[in-house]
Write a protein that holds these residues in place. Structure first.
Motif, PDB file in Angstrom:
ATOM      1  N   PRO A  16     -20.096  -0.073  24.075  1.00 16.05           N
ATOM      2  CA  PRO A  16     -20.863   1.125  23.258  1.00 16.05           C
ATOM      3  C   PRO A  16     -20.278   2.224  23.095  1.00 16.05           C
ATOM      4  O   PRO A  16     -20.435   2.874  22.070  1.00 16.05           O
ATOM      5  CB  PRO A  16     -22.423   0.835  24.292  1.00 16.05           C
ATOM      6  CG  PRO A  16     -22.163  -0.448  25.082  1.00 16.05           C
ATOM      7  CD  PRO A  16     -20.776  -0.498  25.254  1.00 16.05           C
ATOM      8  N   LEU A  74     -17.663   1.971  20.535  1.00 22.38           N
ATOM      9  CA  LEU A  74     -18.232   1.630  19.386  1.00 22.38           C
ATOM     10  C   LEU A  74     -18.569   3.038  18.681  1.00 22.38           C
ATOM     11  O   LEU A  74     -18.366   3.374  17.283  1.00 22.38           O
ATOM     12  CB  LEU A  74     -19.487   0.810  19.446  1.00 22.38           C
ATOM     13  CG  LEU A  74     -20.255   0.499  17.941  1.00 22.38           C
ATOM     14  CD1 LEU A  74     -19.496  -0.049  16.950  1.00 22.38           C
ATOM     15  CD2 LEU A  74     -21.531  -0.464  18.265  1.00 22.38           C
ATOM     16  N   GLY A  83     -26.575  -3.419  17.913  1.00 20.66           N
ATOM     17  CA  GLY A  83     -25.259  -3.096  18.519  1.00 20.66           C
ATOM     18  C   GLY A  83     -25.145  -3.616  19.812  1.00 20.66           C
ATOM     19  O   GLY A  83     -24.725  -2.953  20.771  1.00 20.66           O
ATOM     20  N   CYS A 106     -23.098  -4.866  22.135  1.00 19.82           N
ATOM     21  CA  CYS A 106     -21.506  -5.120  22.334  1.00 19.82           C
ATOM     22  C   CYS A 106     -21.084  -6.582  23.190  1.00 19.82           C
ATOM     23  O   CYS A 106     -20.388  -7.014  23.021  1.00 19.82           O
ATOM     24  CB  CYS A 106     -20.908  -3.989  23.026  1.00 19.82           C
ATOM     25  SG  CYS A 106     -21.048  -2.505  21.673  1.00 19.82           S
ATOM     26  N   MET A 126     -22.850  -7.187  18.054  1.00 15.68           N
ATOM     27  CA  MET A 126     -22.935  -6.293  17.562  1.00 15.68           C
ATOM     28  C   MET A 126     -22.926  -5.997  16.088  1.00 15.68           C
ATOM     29  O   MET A 126     -22.366  -4.942  15.239  1.00 15.68           O
ATOM     30  CB  MET A 126     -22.085  -4.820  18.230  1.00 15.68           C
ATOM     31  CG  MET A 126     -20.664  -5.287  18.558  1.00 15.68           C
ATOM     32  SD  MET A 126     -19.607  -5.893  17.045  1.00 15.68           S
ATOM     33  CE  MET A 126     -19.504  -4.433  16.359  1.00 15.68           C
ATOM     34  N   GLY A 170     -24.683  -3.723  13.696  1.00 21.70           N
ATOM     35  CA  GLY A 170     -24.282  -2.401  14.100  1.00 21.70           C
ATOM     36  C   GLY A 170     -22.874  -2.211  12.999  1.00 21.70           C
ATOM     37  O   GLY A 170     -22.630  -1.292  12.233  1.00 21.70           O
ATOM     38  N   ALA A 196     -26.684   0.786  20.908  1.00 22.46           N
ATOM     39  CA  ALA A 196     -25.360   0.218  21.313  1.00 22.46           C
ATOM     40  C   ALA A 196     -25.697   0.050  22.716  1.00 22.46           C
ATOM     41  O   ALA A 196     -25.632   0.994  23.501  1.00 22.46           O
ATOM     42  CB  ALA A 196     -24.255   1.198  21.058  1.00 22.46           C
TER      43      ALA A 196
END
Ligand code: BES
Ligand code: ZN
Ligand code: ZN
Length: 498
Positions: free
Chosen positions: A200, A203, A268, A270, A291, A294, A319
């Protein structure tokens, strides 16, 4: 290996250099034999009898001709049948297959003769759309995700020269698709990146780095901020990972007056292990791509900013990693989301809707004119539609019609599923305001209905569940190897029409 691609408008007549290829389409018709003959004559080539017979006899639709001495050194001849089976993905899919096949051929350039729009006017809205399908195919076919391959070769240079009568349309379309595909590549890189790297936090960092360059404001809420904002839904799902949860928000404002303010919300997750309702290994394999919603939001905003589209966009990505440790949220828990509504957790693997609850509530508070969200939300939508289409859920017919049309145009297809109020009853809870699990049947719809509870009902809203098409699948040449970046082309088309 991929190529360092350059796509250029071809200014002159066909003018070949050494180590070049020519791509030429022939429309199937009675005159095909004569046209083919004339074409070969014009190049001073002669086509072998068998090759010619096979091509004309419909045994093969394509033909590759290698010249020993002349230029171009390779001809790619493709037959096009314009009938009810012809569809807008034809050229995109063709080029996506052609480009990887050019490796090791030592070509410097590929000349593409674009066929006349007139012949295709029933299938494409305009010339630009026909051209775009070709250019996108070239880019999509050149995409690789080989960061982790030790023995990869240095990318070779390859120039495409596009031959088309209208230079103005050609020039602007090349520019448009270069930007668009840059964004699609960015999304694909995010989605394909394994979860060990794309946490996260990573990202959030990549989003910040990429979008701030383009003048987009990116803010990231950490755990402390999430607590302050009572985003307990995100905190619950993200609480069992060593990688902290975040809410990533983006704000793109055009220079002039915005025609509309749109919120884009993307799931999101991940990594989705399922949490305590753990998935079997085979289902976990693709869950680095959970994700993709996202990823699509970041790509769309990147493209919109590069193209300077006259719409204001708010992006929102919860996320998290859905993992397991002593702090894991549990089946039987009740979580109070930021909106104040309580959620009974019946299955920790239905985590996407939980994190989206807080994200959609946040998006609603920004008072946008409309909200569109993207998520790899359910396996049920893939059971319903297969991998080639995404489910569209909305009660707003205008949004539905326009999104469906953009799906047709870009071949990122949507299919609208029912969204009647009957389904609301299926996610009632005895101990909380709502349950995160419905009955066995209609799982994609009840998941959408769950989300609806967290959207301000005055705001037109559409939910796109793309668990099928966002993840790699075998349906065509540009989806089979890597996660696809689905949604970016679709929504940029939608936004461009505003
Ligand atoms: N991330 C999955 C959905 C999914 C499945 C995405 C396959 C891509 C490919 C989601 O979080 C999930 O696990 N959904 C469950 C919901 C169920 C527990 C109600 C599912 O679809 O099985
Ligand atoms: Zn899940
Ligand atoms: Zn998930």
């Amino acid at each position: 290996m991929h190529f360092n691609l350059k796509i250029n408008p071809a200014k002159d007549e066909l003018n070949f250099k050494k180590d070049s290829a020519l791509v030429k389409f022939f429309i199937e018709s009675k005159k095909l034999e004569k046209t083919l003959e004339n074409f070969f004559l014009s190049l001073n080539y002669s086509l072998g009898k068998i090759q010619k017979k096979n091509f004309l006899d419909k045994k093969s639709n394509e033909l590759t001709y290698y010249s020993q001495s002349g230029e171009p050194s390779v001809l790619y001849i493709k037959k096009v049948k314009i009938d009810k089976d012809f569809f807008v993905d034809f050229f995109r899919n063709y080029f996506a297959g052609l480009v990887p096949s050019l490796k090791k051929k030592n070509l410097n350039s590929v000349h593409v003769v674009v066929p006349s729009f007139f012949d295709f006017k029933d299938h494409f809205e305009n010339e630009s759309q026909l051209l775009r399908s070709m250019l996108e195919g070239i880019h999509l076919g050149n995409y690789t995700f080989d960061n982790y391959k030790s023995d990869k070769e240095k990318p070779a240079e390859l120039s495409f020269f596009i031959h088309y009568t209208d230079q103005k349309i050609l020039g602007s379309t090349i520019d448009h698709s270069n930007k668009l595909m840059d964004a699609v590549y960015f999304t694909r890189d995010l989605v394909n990146e394994p979860a060990i790297t794309l946490t996260p936090e990573e990202l959030a960092n990549r989003t910040k780095k990429e979008l701030t360059k383009l003048g987009v404001k990116v803010s990231v809420f950490d755990k402390t901020e999430l607590k302050k904002r009572k985003m307990n839904a995100i905190l619950a799902v993200g609480g069992a990972s060593d990688k902290s949860p975040y809410l990533i928000t983006m704000h793109y404002k055009p220079l002039g007056k915005a025609k509309r303010k749109i919120a884009l919300v993307g799931k999101g997750v991940c990594y989705d292990s399922g949490g305590l309702s753990i998935k079997p290994t085979s289902s976990m394999l693709e869950m680095k791509a959970d994700m993709a919603g996202g990823g699509a939001v970041v790509g769309i905003i990147k493209a919109a900013a590069m193209m300077k589209l006259p719409v204001e966009i708010i992006g929102v990505i919860p996320a998290v990693e859905n993992m397991i440790n002593g702090s894991a949220y549990k089946p039987g828990d009740v979580v109070k989301a930021a909106s104040g509504k309580t959620i009974e957790v019946k299955d920790t693997d239905a985590e996407g809707r939980i994190v989206l609850a807080d994200a959609l509530h946040y998006a609603s508070q920004q008072k946008p004119d409309e909200i569109i969200n993207f998520a790899t939300l359910t396996g049920a939508v893939v059971v319903a539609l297969g991998e080639i289409a995404a489910g569209l859920f909305t009660n707003d017919d205008r949004l539905a019609d326009e999104l469906l049309q953009s799906g047709k145009t870009t071949h990122e297809r949507l299919w609208r599923l029912p969204f009647w109020r009957d389904y609301n009853d299926m996610i009632k809870s005895d101990i909380a305001d709502i349950s995160n699990l419905g009955p066995r049947w209609g799982g994609a719809i009840t998941a959408g209905k769950f989300l609806e509870n967290f959207v301000d009902e005055k705001i037109p809203w559409a939910h796109i569940d793309f668990a099928g098409p966002a993840i790699k699948h075998k349906s065509n040449n540009y989806t089979e190897k890597y996660d696809t970046g689905f949604g970016v082309r679709l929504i940029i088309e939608y936004l461009s029409k505003i």
